[in-house]
Design a protein around this motif. Structure first.
Motif, PDB file in Angstrom:
ATOM      1  N   MET A 133       0.844  -1.181   0.000  1.00 30.46           N
ATOM      2  CA  MET A 133       0.000   0.000   0.000  1.00 30.46           C
ATOM      3  C   MET A 133       0.891   1.246   0.000  1.00 30.46           C
ATOM      4  O   MET A 133       1.734   1.415   0.866  1.00 30.46           O
ATOM      5  CB  MET A 133      -0.887  -0.035   1.226  1.00 30.46           C
ATOM      6  N   HIS A 134       0.727   2.099  -0.963  1.00 27.87           N
ATOM      7  CA  HIS A 134       1.546   3.296  -1.081  1.00 27.87           C
ATOM      8  C   HIS A 134       0.894   4.455  -0.339  1.00 27.87           C
ATOM      9  O   HIS A 134      -0.314   4.620  -0.354  1.00 27.87           O
ATOM     10  CB  HIS A 134       1.689   3.703  -2.560  1.00 27.87           C
ATOM     11  N   ASP A 135       1.719   5.245   0.331  1.00 27.50           N
ATOM     12  CA  ASP A 135       1.231   6.485   0.893  1.00 27.50           C
ATOM     13  C   ASP A 135       1.205   7.489  -0.240  1.00 27.50           C
ATOM     14  O   ASP A 135       2.212   7.715  -0.896  1.00 27.50           O
ATOM     15  CB  ASP A 135       2.165   6.991   1.992  1.00 27.50           C
ATOM     16  N   SER A 136       0.045   8.045  -0.482  1.00 26.76           N
ATOM     17  CA  SER A 136      -0.052   9.007  -1.574  1.00 26.76           C
ATOM     18  C   SER A 136      -0.023  10.415  -0.998  1.00 26.76           C
ATOM     19  O   SER A 136      -0.275  10.641   0.171  1.00 26.76           O
ATOM     20  CB  SER A 136      -1.331   8.781  -2.379  1.00 26.76           C
ATOM     21  N   LEU A 137       0.292  11.342  -1.851  1.00 25.90           N
ATOM     22  CA  LEU A 137       0.396  12.738  -1.492  1.00 25.90           C
ATOM     23  C   LEU A 137      -0.897  13.424  -1.913  1.00 25.90           C
ATOM     24  O   LEU A 137      -1.246  13.398  -3.091  1.00 25.90           O
ATOM     25  CB  LEU A 137       1.598  13.331  -2.235  1.00 25.90           C
ATOM     26  N   THR A 138      -1.615  14.006  -0.956  1.00 26.04           N
ATOM     27  CA  THR A 138      -2.847  14.712  -1.298  1.00 26.04           C
ATOM     28  C   THR A 138      -2.488  16.056  -1.916  1.00 26.04           C
ATOM     29  O   THR A 138      -1.350  16.531  -1.794  1.00 26.04           O
ATOM     30  CB  THR A 138      -3.722  14.944  -0.053  1.00 26.04           C
ATOM     31  N   TYR A 139      -3.466  16.667  -2.546  1.00 28.12           N
ATOM     32  CA  TYR A 139      -3.225  17.961  -3.176  1.00 28.12           C
ATOM     33  C   TYR A 139      -2.841  19.005  -2.130  1.00 28.12           C
ATOM     34  O   TYR A 139      -1.939  19.817  -2.356  1.00 28.12           O
ATOM     35  CB  TYR A 139      -4.460  18.409  -3.965  1.00 28.12           C
ATOM     36  N   ASP A 140      -3.504  18.977  -0.960  1.00 24.47           N
ATOM     37  CA  ASP A 140      -3.174  19.924   0.108  1.00 24.47           C
ATOM     38  C   ASP A 140      -1.735  19.713   0.600  1.00 24.47           C
ATOM     39  O   ASP A 140      -1.004  20.665   0.847  1.00 24.47           O
ATOM     40  CB  ASP A 140      -4.147  19.789   1.284  1.00 24.47           C
ATOM     41  N   GLN A 141      -1.330  18.439   0.736  1.00 20.57           N
ATOM     42  CA  GLN A 141       0.034  18.143   1.156  1.00 20.57           C
ATOM     43  C   GLN A 141       1.036  18.632   0.109  1.00 20.57           C
ATOM     44  O   GLN A 141       2.088  19.156   0.462  1.00 20.57           O
ATOM     45  CB  GLN A 141       0.215  16.644   1.388  1.00 20.57           C
ATOM     46  N   LEU A 142       0.694  18.460  -1.169  1.00 21.70           N
ATOM     47  CA  LEU A 142       1.561  18.924  -2.241  1.00 21.70           C
ATOM     48  C   LEU A 142       1.690  20.443  -2.202  1.00 21.70           C
ATOM     49  O   LEU A 142       2.790  20.981  -2.337  1.00 21.70           O
ATOM     50  CB  LEU A 142       1.032  18.462  -3.605  1.00 21.70           C
ATOM     51  N   GLN A 143       0.579  21.141  -1.979  1.00 20.74           N
ATOM     52  CA  GLN A 143       0.633  22.598  -1.889  1.00 20.74           C
ATOM     53  C   GLN A 143       1.500  23.047  -0.709  1.00 20.74           C
ATOM     54  O   GLN A 143       2.281  23.996  -0.837  1.00 20.74           O
ATOM     55  CB  GLN A 143      -0.769  23.187  -1.760  1.00 20.74           C
ATOM     56  N   ASN A 144       1.368  22.359   0.429  1.00 22.62           N
ATOM     57  CA  ASN A 144       2.199  22.690   1.596  1.00 22.62           C
ATOM     58  C   ASN A 144       3.674  22.425   1.303  1.00 22.62           C
ATOM     59  O   ASN A 144       4.539  23.215   1.687  1.00 22.62           O
ATOM     60  CB  ASN A 144       1.756  21.896   2.826  1.00 22.62           C
ATOM     61  N   LEU A 145       3.945  21.313   0.617  1.00 24.01           N
ATOM     62  CA  LEU A 145       5.323  20.989   0.238  1.00 24.01           C
ATOM     63  C   LEU A 145       5.884  22.073  -0.673  1.00 24.01           C
ATOM     64  O   LEU A 145       7.019  22.506  -0.514  1.00 24.01           O
ATOM     65  CB  LEU A 145       5.385  19.621  -0.439  1.00 24.01           C
ATOM     66  N   TRP A 146       5.089  22.521  -1.639  1.00 25.73           N
ATOM     67  CA  TRP A 146       5.520  23.598  -2.536  1.00 25.73           C
ATOM     68  C   TRP A 146       5.882  24.854  -1.734  1.00 25.73           C
ATOM     69  O   TRP A 146       6.897  25.487  -1.978  1.00 25.73           O
ATOM     70  CB  TRP A 146       4.434  23.928  -3.544  1.00 25.73           C
ATOM     71  N   LYS A 147       5.020  25.229  -0.782  1.00 25.17           N
ATOM     72  CA  LYS A 147       5.253  26.445   0.011  1.00 25.17           C
ATOM     73  C   LYS A 147       6.526  26.309   0.846  1.00 25.17           C
ATOM     74  O   LYS A 147       7.349  27.225   0.880  1.00 25.17           O
ATOM     75  CB  LYS A 147       4.058  26.719   0.930  1.00 25.17           C
TER      76      LYS A 147
END
Length: 171
Positions: free
Chosen positions: A1-15
């Protein structure tokens, strides 16, 4: 089972990555002001978000830099340059592997050793061709006698069924 990156998590990572990038850029400007440093090469046309996505795609799939570059409309060497720039930043921001966590908390070492001796670990390694580095020491480090070319060596250690990543080595 892969841990996926949610869109909110991706936005936080970008910031967060953008903040680290700006700090790094400010330090480089300080050095540039005190020394006569010239910036070589073409300016990268991808946005920082696209560069981070390129790096994440490479880490997720481990394709060649030629393929990743084609996906983002840049050449192989530019894709490699982008990856090498953003990798340390993402390494700082993303969760550490079990072994890296233990390095930070010495008391947990015995617990992790016990857990890891119960399981059989799966180790997978691969080598991705890269452009020949210009630095002589880096050339020696990345030359693969097996592949007869310069490569980036990757190793992944996981628990059975790939449920948990124990350690990742890129380099």
């Amino acid at each position: 089972m892969h841990d996926s990156l949610t869109y909110d998590q991706l936005q936080n990572l970008w910031k967060e990555a953008e903040m680290v990038h700006l700090q790094k850029k400010a330090k480089a400007e300080e050095v540039k002001a005190t020394k006569n440093v010239k910036k070589a090469g073409r300016k990268i046309t991808l946005s920082n978000q696209e560069q981070i996505l390129l790096t994440l795609l490479y880490l997720y799939q481990y394709p060649s830099f030629l393929y990743v570059g084609a996906q983002f409309g840049v050449c192989e060497s530019t894709a490699n340059t982008i990856f090498r720039y953003w990798l340390p930043i993402l390494h700082e921001l993303l969760p550490a592997s079990i072994l890296e966590q233990v390095k930070k908390k010495v008391g947990d070492l015995e617990v992790v050793k016990e857990i890891l001796t119960v399981y059989e670990l799966t180790v997978d390694s691969t080598e991705q061709p890269i452009e020949r580095p210009t630095d002589n020491e880096e050339q020696k480090e990345h030359f693969s006698g097996k592949k007869k070319t310069h490569t980036l060596k990757n190793q992944l250690i996981v628990l059975p069924k790939g449920e948990d990543i124990v350690d990742i080595k890129i380099g």
